[in-house]
Enzyme design. Structure first.
Site, PDB file in Angstrom:
ATOM      1  N   GLN A   1     -32.088  64.006 -24.179  1.00 48.16           N
ATOM      2  CA  GLN A   1     -32.019  65.305 -23.499  1.00 48.16           C
ATOM      3  C   GLN A   1     -31.152  66.284 -24.289  1.00 48.16           C
ATOM      4  OE1 GLN A   1     -30.835  64.812 -19.376  1.00 48.16           O
ATOM      5  NE2 GLN A   1     -32.343  63.197 -19.063  1.00 48.16           N
TER       6      GLN A   1
ATOM      7  N   THR B   1     -37.539  74.382 -30.949  1.00 48.48           N
ATOM      8  CA  THR B   1     -37.516  74.433 -29.490  1.00 48.48           C
ATOM      9  C   THR B   1     -37.192  75.864 -29.088  1.00 48.48           C
ATOM     10  OG1 THR B   1     -36.678  72.179 -29.387  1.00 48.48           O
ATOM     11  CG2 THR B   1     -36.271  73.520 -27.463  1.00 48.48           C
TER      12      THR B   1
ATOM     13  N   ASP C   1     -43.472  81.008 -25.097  1.00 49.19           N
ATOM     14  CA  ASP C   1     -43.198  79.943 -24.130  1.00 49.19           C
ATOM     15  C   ASP C   1     -43.631  78.552 -24.611  1.00 49.19           C
ATOM     16  OD1 ASP C   1     -42.076  81.829 -22.520  1.00 49.19           O
ATOM     17  OD2 ASP C   1     -43.740  81.947 -21.099  1.00 49.19           O
TER      18      ASP C   1
ATOM     19  N   THR D   1     -46.547  88.058 -25.556  1.00 47.36           N
ATOM     20  CA  THR D   1     -45.869  89.344 -25.372  1.00 47.36           C
ATOM     21  C   THR D   1     -46.128  90.326 -26.505  1.00 47.36           C
ATOM     22  OG1 THR D   1     -44.128  88.273 -24.121  1.00 47.36           O
ATOM     23  CG2 THR D   1     -43.568  90.381 -25.073  1.00 47.36           C
TER      24      THR D   1
ATOM     25  N   ASP E   1     -51.704  84.332 -22.243  1.00 47.02           N
ATOM     26  CA  ASP E   1     -50.266  84.096 -22.131  1.00 47.02           C
ATOM     27  C   ASP E   1     -50.091  82.631 -22.552  1.00 47.02           C
ATOM     28  OD1 ASP E   1     -47.734  85.204 -20.140  1.00 47.02           O
ATOM     29  OD2 ASP E   1     -47.781  83.092 -20.712  1.00 47.02           O
TER      30      ASP E   1
HETATM   31  N1  ASP Z   1     -45.072  84.409 -21.330  1.00 46.51           N
HETATM   32  C1  ASP Z   1     -45.188  84.890 -22.699  1.00 46.51           C
HETATM   33  C2  ASP Z   1     -45.995  83.855 -23.467  1.00 46.51           C
HETATM   34  O1  ASP Z   1     -45.487  82.830 -23.820  1.00 46.51           O
HETATM   35  C3  ASP Z   1     -43.856  85.058 -23.300  1.00 46.51           C
HETATM   36  C4  ASP Z   1     -43.902  85.480 -24.758  1.00 46.51           C
HETATM   37  O2  ASP Z   1     -44.890  85.870 -25.307  1.00 46.51           O
HETATM   38  O3  ASP Z   1     -42.862  85.434 -25.378  1.00 46.51           O
HETATM   39  O4  ASP Z   1     -47.150  84.093 -23.721  1.00 46.51           O
END
Ligand code: ASP
Length: 348
Positions: free
Chosen positions: A281, A169, A93, A16, A60
């Site tokens: 978990q 995490t 992610d 992002t 991404d």
């Molecule tokens: N979907 C994006 C990624 O992980 C979300 C982000 O950048 O925060 O590349």
């Protein structure tokens, strides 16, 4: 502010932080790294030398693969002597997986490798990306009075916390404070001042040269237990052809149902040489299989404790150890040892 005569290499993998909105669809798309320079003119004003390398095309982080980890390791290894530290711009992610993998793949690391990203693109007025990037650069070049780096570890910097990479995490897809290190203290609080927690930061025990590792074996499954899980789901997972290891996500302090079929399947898989690691978990706390009868049975089935490991760390550590061709016995032994500060071994 970074000290003068320091240098940092920014590795832009995507995410992002460097995205813009597609005018037609409104969806976020990756964009050229030039975009970052345009939106952070402060980069030019920094005291330290900043060089950049970008993934072509930027990805991404949902598309992140072990090959990309190898690529990052190669870039760091090829440029290791030229820079004081490294900043990796990465999607949030899978950032915790990448940070964990790098912590194992960069043996004898003695320089900062700081992963960061953002929840809002850098082009957006309220972006968190600018602050995250500038703070990461400062941390990557921070030095002790004797000239050694303050944080010679793979870390994630997000919002106002610097965390050990293999302890983090992603827990929030909305807030700027997206990451947490539940089982290990933060390495620094970044507010008006960056307050380092020196006692928690790893110090290299020797000055051996960096040893980059590239071998990873991905024949792993993650099996999450839930009340009512079917025998054939567990049986089918454990029967996957070529499967070498399983991260078993159990309840609480490492507990599982006492069903005979479950214990039999796990026991048989262990005997066939599949390494099964017990990870809770729960976000916080540790696996203690001796504590309840429901955990004790797992121990009897040859399952190894992952202690307070994150799933991200257990998965990448297994990839790393399997990639080295160790025997199942040796891998079980090494899973119970901390090799990059990823677990806390309880005092016996
Ligand atoms: N979907 C994006 C990624 O992980 C979300 C982000 O950048 O925060 O590349």
């Amino acid at each position: 502010m970074s000290p003068q005569n320091t240098s940092v290499l920014i590795i832009y993998t995507g995410g992002t932080i460097g995205m813009i909105q597609n005018a037609e669809t409104g969806a976020l798309e990756t964009f050229n790294f030039e975009h970052l320079h345009t939106h952070i003119p402060e980069l030019q004003k920094s005291y330290c030398r900043i060089d950049t390398i970008q993934f072509e095309p930027p990805i991404d982080s949902s598309d992140m693969e072990p090959d990309a980890w190898r690529k990052i390791v190669k870039i760091i290894s090829d440029n290791y002597d030229q820079y004081n530290g490294f900043v990796i711009l990465h999607g949030t992610d899978t950032m915790a997986y990448t940070a964990s993998a790098l912590s194992f793949m960069l043996e004898n690391l003695a320089k900062p490798v700081i992963l960061t990203g953002s929840q809002l693109p850098i082009s957006v007025l309220r972006t968190d990306g600018k602050e995250n990037l500038m703070t990461s650069i400062e941390i990557a070049t921070a030095q002790n009075p004797d000239g050694t780096p303050v944080v010679p570890e793979v870390c994630i910097l997000f919002e106002n916390h610097l965390m050990r990479g293999n302890r983090t995490t992603k827990l929030n897809a909305e807030n700027f404070n997206a990451f947490r290190s539940f089982n290990y203290p933060v390495l620094a609080d970044a507010g008006i001042h960056i307050k380092y927690k020196y006692g928690a930061i790893h110090k290299p025990e020797n000055d051996l040269p960096l040893e980059p590792h590239y071998l990873l074996d991905t024949r792993i499954a993650v099996l999450k237990l839930f009340p009512g899980i079917h025998e054939n789901v567990v049986a089918a997972t454990l029967a996957i052809e070529g499967l070498r290891a399983v991260v078993l996500e159990t309840y609480g302090s490492g507990n599982a149902p006492r069903r005979k079929w479950l214990l039999r399947l796990l026991h048989e898989a262990s005997k066939r040489g599949i390494v099964i690691v017990n990870v809770s978990q729960c976000c916080a706390g540790t696996v203690e299989m001796e504590r309840y009868e429901t955990g004790y049975h797992l121990l009897q089935s040859g399952i190894v404790s992952g202690y307070d490991s994150t799933t991200e760390s257990a998965v990448t550590k297994l990839m790393f150890l399997l990639g080295h061709g160790y025997s199942p016995e040796k891998i079980r032994e090494l899973m119970k040892q901390s090799i990059a500060g990823e677990i806390t071994i309880p005092e016996s």
